[in-house]
Design an enzyme around this catalytic site. Structure first.
Site, short mmCIF file in Angstrom:
data_model
loop_
_atom_site.label_atom_id
_atom_site.label_comp_id
_atom_site.label_asym_id
_atom_site.label_seq_id
_atom_site.Cartn_x
_atom_site.Cartn_y
_atom_site.Cartn_z
N TYR A 151 38.83 55.77 57.87
CA TYR A 151 40.12 55.80 58.54
C TYR A 151 40.57 57.25 58.73
CZ TYR A 151 40.25 50.83 57.52
OH TYR A 151 39.95 49.49 57.45
N ASN A 165 43.56 44.96 66.32
CA ASN A 165 42.55 45.07 67.38
C ASN A 165 42.27 43.68 67.94
OD1 ASN A 165 40.21 45.41 68.89
ND2 ASN A 165 38.92 45.94 67.15
N CYS A 179 35.88 47.69 65.04
CA CYS A 179 36.66 48.07 63.86
C CYS A 179 35.92 47.73 62.57
CB CYS A 179 38.05 47.42 63.91
SG CYS A 179 38.04 45.64 64.09
N HIS A 180 34.88 46.90 62.65
CA HIS A 180 34.09 46.61 61.45
C HIS A 180 33.33 47.85 60.98
CE1 HIS A 180 31.27 45.88 64.79
NE2 HIS A 180 30.31 46.22 63.94
N GLU A 187 23.65 45.75 61.77
CA GLU A 187 23.50 47.04 62.43
C GLU A 187 22.75 48.06 61.57
OE1 GLU A 187 27.23 48.53 63.87
OE2 GLU A 187 27.72 46.67 64.91
#
Length: 155
Positions: free
Chosen positions: A91, A114, A122-123, A149
């Site tokens: 953040y 979001n 945002c993950h 990912e």
């Protein structure tokens, strides 16, 4: 924002609703139920891109998005879209990126609202120490997406 079209899809993280307005994809909702199915081109494209993402064949989305928020939220959401697939940011890093280094909590709140999780990733935002923090779909979903990912690191 006037939602005009909704399509439900089944994914490895559960049932999702894809929502569109006249300009593009405007929302993704977790565990959605009770809305009509629609086969509008933008929703079919979003569904196809999510299927490819979950199959490990897509690392970026091209479906048109229609996002609505405050100027600050729009800045944060734009910064989220710059986080590459397979990477995370804190953040604090995002706050610095948008030129507001003291706005870490506000960045967190923008993430919280979001409307297009996954498409606006945002993950990929974690705590300063690398730990997973809140996510609309739950921390198990966030962990799943980061593992998919190759960006999840057990702390």
């Amino acid at each position: 924002m006037q939602i005009e079209l909704v399509r439900h899809i089944e994914t490895p993280i559960g049932r999702l609703a894809l929502c569109a307005d006249g300009d593009g994809l405007c929302a993704l909702r977790f565990a959605a139920a009770g809305e009509e199915m629609d086969a509008a081109p933008v929703l079919l494209q979003a569904e196809r891109e999510l299927e490819e993402y979950f199959a490990g064949r897509r690392t970026a989305f091209s479906v048109p998005l229609s996002m609505h928020g405050t100027p600050f939220q729009m800045e944060v959401w734009a910064a989220l879209r710059t986080i590459p697939y397979g990477e995370t940011r804190s953040y604090a890093t995002l706050a610095v990126q948008i030129g507001r280094p003291r706005a870490c909590r506000a960045v967190g709140m923008a993430n919280h609202v979001n409307p297009l999780p996954i498409f606006v990733p945002c993950h990929r935002v974690v705590g300063a120490d690398g730990r997973l923090t809140g996510y609309a779909g739950g921390l198990d979903v966030k962990k799943y997406l980061l593992k998919l990912e190759g960006a999840y690191v057990e702390i």
